[in-house]
Design an enzyme around this catalytic site. Sequence first.
Site, PDB file in Angstrom:
ATOM      1  N   ARG A  32      67.642   9.912   5.036  1.00 41.52           N
ATOM      2  CA  ARG A  32      68.971  10.430   5.337  1.00 41.52           C
ATOM      3  C   ARG A  32      69.900  10.137   4.157  1.00 41.52           C
ATOM      4  O   ARG A  32      69.629  10.528   3.035  1.00 41.52           O
ATOM      5  CB  ARG A  32      69.495   9.834   6.649  1.00 41.52           C
ATOM      6  CG  ARG A  32      68.668  10.243   7.861  1.00 41.52           C
ATOM      7  CD  ARG A  32      69.245   9.751   9.169  1.00 41.52           C
ATOM      8  NE  ARG A  32      70.280  10.646   9.656  1.00 41.52           N
ATOM      9  CZ  ARG A  32      71.590  10.404   9.599  1.00 41.52           C
ATOM     10  NH1 ARG A  32      72.034   9.289   9.065  1.00 41.52           N
ATOM     11  NH2 ARG A  32      72.461  11.272  10.078  1.00 41.52           N
ATOM     12  N   ARG A 145      70.253   9.958  17.777  1.00 40.77           N
ATOM     13  CA  ARG A 145      70.595  10.359  16.401  1.00 40.77           C
ATOM     14  C   ARG A 145      70.695   9.100  15.547  1.00 40.77           C
ATOM     15  O   ARG A 145      71.565   8.269  15.774  1.00 40.77           O
ATOM     16  CB  ARG A 145      71.926  11.115  16.366  1.00 40.77           C
ATOM     17  CG  ARG A 145      72.371  11.543  14.969  1.00 40.77           C
ATOM     18  CD  ARG A 145      73.717  12.265  15.000  1.00 40.77           C
ATOM     19  NE  ARG A 145      74.123  12.668  13.664  1.00 40.77           N
ATOM     20  CZ  ARG A 145      74.832  11.895  12.815  1.00 40.77           C
ATOM     21  NH1 ARG A 145      75.215  10.675  13.186  1.00 40.77           N
ATOM     22  NH2 ARG A 145      75.159  12.343  11.609  1.00 40.77           N
ATOM     23  N   GLY A 147      72.076   7.705  13.038  1.00 46.54           N
ATOM     24  CA  GLY A 147      73.136   7.684  12.043  1.00 46.54           C
ATOM     25  C   GLY A 147      74.039   6.467  12.178  1.00 46.54           C
ATOM     26  O   GLY A 147      73.972   5.722  13.157  1.00 46.54           O
ATOM     27  N   HIS A 259      49.307  11.015  23.670  1.00 42.37           N
ATOM     28  CA  HIS A 259      49.048  12.384  23.228  1.00 42.37           C
ATOM     29  C   HIS A 259      50.349  13.170  23.153  1.00 42.37           C
ATOM     30  O   HIS A 259      51.097  13.236  24.128  1.00 42.37           O
ATOM     31  CB  HIS A 259      48.077  13.064  24.201  1.00 42.37           C
ATOM     32  CG  HIS A 259      47.574  14.395  23.726  1.00 42.37           C
ATOM     33  ND1 HIS A 259      46.454  14.522  22.929  1.00 42.37           N
ATOM     34  CD2 HIS A 259      48.040  15.657  23.925  1.00 42.37           C
ATOM     35  CE1 HIS A 259      46.244  15.804  22.665  1.00 42.37           C
ATOM     36  NE2 HIS A 259      47.200  16.517  23.256  1.00 42.37           N
ATOM     37  N   GLU A 261      52.450  16.580  23.039  1.00 47.20           N
ATOM     38  CA  GLU A 261      52.298  17.930  23.579  1.00 47.20           C
ATOM     39  C   GLU A 261      51.941  18.927  22.482  1.00 47.20           C
ATOM     40  O   GLU A 261      52.547  18.964  21.422  1.00 47.20           O
ATOM     41  CB  GLU A 261      53.602  18.352  24.247  1.00 47.20           C
ATOM     42  CG  GLU A 261      53.583  19.764  24.807  1.00 47.20           C
ATOM     43  CD  GLU A 261      54.913  20.145  25.446  1.00 47.20           C
ATOM     44  OE1 GLU A 261      54.896  20.924  26.412  1.00 47.20           O
ATOM     45  OE2 GLU A 261      55.966  19.652  24.981  1.00 47.20           O
ATOM     46  N   CYS A 273      44.092  23.356  15.271  1.00 49.43           N
ATOM     47  CA  CYS A 273      44.200  21.904  15.298  1.00 49.43           C
ATOM     48  C   CYS A 273      43.083  21.354  16.177  1.00 49.43           C
ATOM     49  O   CYS A 273      42.285  22.104  16.731  1.00 49.43           O
ATOM     50  CB  CYS A 273      45.563  21.478  15.845  1.00 49.43           C
ATOM     51  SG  CYS A 273      45.837  21.974  17.560  1.00 49.43           S
ATOM     52  N   THR A 323      49.385  21.833   6.161  1.00 47.49           N
ATOM     53  CA  THR A 323      50.255  21.459   7.278  1.00 47.49           C
ATOM     54  C   THR A 323      51.416  20.572   6.844  1.00 47.49           C
ATOM     55  O   THR A 323      52.502  20.621   7.425  1.00 47.49           O
ATOM     56  CB  THR A 323      49.435  20.773   8.390  1.00 47.49           C
ATOM     57  OG1 THR A 323      50.281  20.495   9.510  1.00 47.49           O
ATOM     58  CG2 THR A 323      48.808  19.462   7.912  1.00 47.49           C
ATOM     59  N   ASP A 335      56.143  14.171   9.681  1.00 51.12           N
ATOM     60  CA  ASP A 335      55.865  13.778  11.065  1.00 51.12           C
ATOM     61  C   ASP A 335      57.137  13.177  11.649  1.00 51.12           C
ATOM     62  O   ASP A 335      57.545  12.081  11.274  1.00 51.12           O
ATOM     63  CB  ASP A 335      54.718  12.766  11.117  1.00 51.12           C
ATOM     64  CG  ASP A 335      54.226  12.491  12.531  1.00 51.12           C
ATOM     65  OD1 ASP A 335      54.958  12.811  13.492  1.00 51.12           O
ATOM     66  OD2 ASP A 335      53.113  11.955  12.679  1.00 51.12           O
ATOM     67  N   ARG A 337      57.668  12.536  14.892  1.00 53.68           N
ATOM     68  CA  ARG A 337      57.457  11.946  16.215  1.00 53.68           C
ATOM     69  C   ARG A 337      57.821  10.466  16.232  1.00 53.68           C
ATOM     70  O   ARG A 337      57.631   9.752  15.256  1.00 53.68           O
ATOM     71  CB  ARG A 337      55.994  12.111  16.637  1.00 53.68           C
ATOM     72  CG  ARG A 337      55.588  13.539  16.900  1.00 53.68           C
ATOM     73  CD  ARG A 337      54.100  13.659  17.131  1.00 53.68           C
ATOM     74  NE  ARG A 337      53.329  13.295  15.945  1.00 53.68           N
ATOM     75  CZ  ARG A 337      52.002  13.314  15.881  1.00 53.68           C
ATOM     76  NH1 ARG A 337      51.306  13.673  16.949  1.00 53.68           N
ATOM     77  NH2 ARG A 337      51.382  12.986  14.766  1.00 53.68           N
TER      78      ARG A 337
END
EC number: 4.1.99.12
Length: 424
Positions: A32, A145, A147, A259, A261, A273, A323, A335, A337
């Site tokens: 950021r 968020r 920040g 896992h 989604e 994938c 990817t 990534d 996640r």
Amino acid sequence: MVTCEAGIASVQQAIKDIADGNFVIVIDRESRENEGDLILAGEKVSAEKMAFLLSHTTGIVCASVTREQARVLDLPAMVQENQCAFKTAFTVSVDASSGITTGVSAADRTRTVQLLSDPTSISQSFVRPGHVFPLVSQPGGVVKRPGHTEASMDLMRLAGMYPCGIFAELVNADHSMMRQQQILDFAEQHGFTVITVDDLITYRWTFDSLVEHVSSARIPTKYGEFFIHVYKSIIDGTEHFALVKGDIREQESVPVRVHSECLTGDVLGSCRCDCGAQLDMAMRYIAEQGLGVIVYLRGQEGRGIGFGHKIQAYALQDLGYDTVEANLQLSFPIDAREYGVAAQILKDLRLTSVRLITHNPKKFFELQRLGIHILDRIVLPVIVSSENERYLRTKKDRMGHWLNFPVLNESEDEYETVERTSCC
């Protein structure tokens, strides 16, 4: 290496410092703004502290406020279309409507901040524009968020302060931005506690309750009977679930698959994938063991970039991007996640320790950082097809996934830990 425990201890000290009326420094993520902000509780401000803040920062004094405060005080957005890269929610700037001169001095800005930190203030307490910049914090704080606005608001809440913190970006004597080592040197010189936004995120996932159990039921599957437990994130309302086999409460060494989604892989059987195959193998393995958990995280399509953007990434892959390159081309992280929800679900299920079914080091170490006791890792076969071989190799070579398969020109009978499929 800074440990999770050290990060949590630093946050605890920062909370105490805020409550005591001291400055703390919060360092942003490198991805950021990559800078450090001096943060102080608005209700603890003084002209002396404001002068110190102005002397060591850009001089742009921001004040975190809630959406409700912005509504009550009539603080509309600064612009109709926010073009800021990080969507920083500036409102119109303000000065106190009385008790000041030009509004720019340390004493005048102190007066303005004191009014922003006063629950009895009203719209008429301020004139617009001014020399203090309120920023509206996202509900959910840094978990929603990551920040400085949200870090400031979270620290105020955790310290029991009125929800208004002031902050400004640290600069060097030549007014260039301070970076990490300069920030650490400055903190040591003045005795300030330093934390990172990620420290605060970890603290909140560790100590705040951010998911709630919604419902449970028996669910028969092609691999036998499981129980499904649905959880709802109180941050964004997304519903996730855990598939549970056997009595896992207080059990040691429980097989667990977390896992993300993937509608195309899990439902449509896409061969781009190996997600659907991983889910299927995990269910089969857990059924054979008679014990285990699959935590299914919704809203994480395309490694967290969303379903529509994932399909855009697919189109770029057809043009030759891998990817990783496709995500970067779309201005997304490789990534995006995070696994705080998964950690809280596993804790609610009262597992003592787990064996994690994964090839992903980020997932493994982040769950450990969030307090999940991982004994070891379960390695299931990799499903390779002509469509996903480049994808899998990119995950191994560029993302560091623990995948073990040979180079393309080796014959199929040399594959030891890989299953090949004619799919696609």
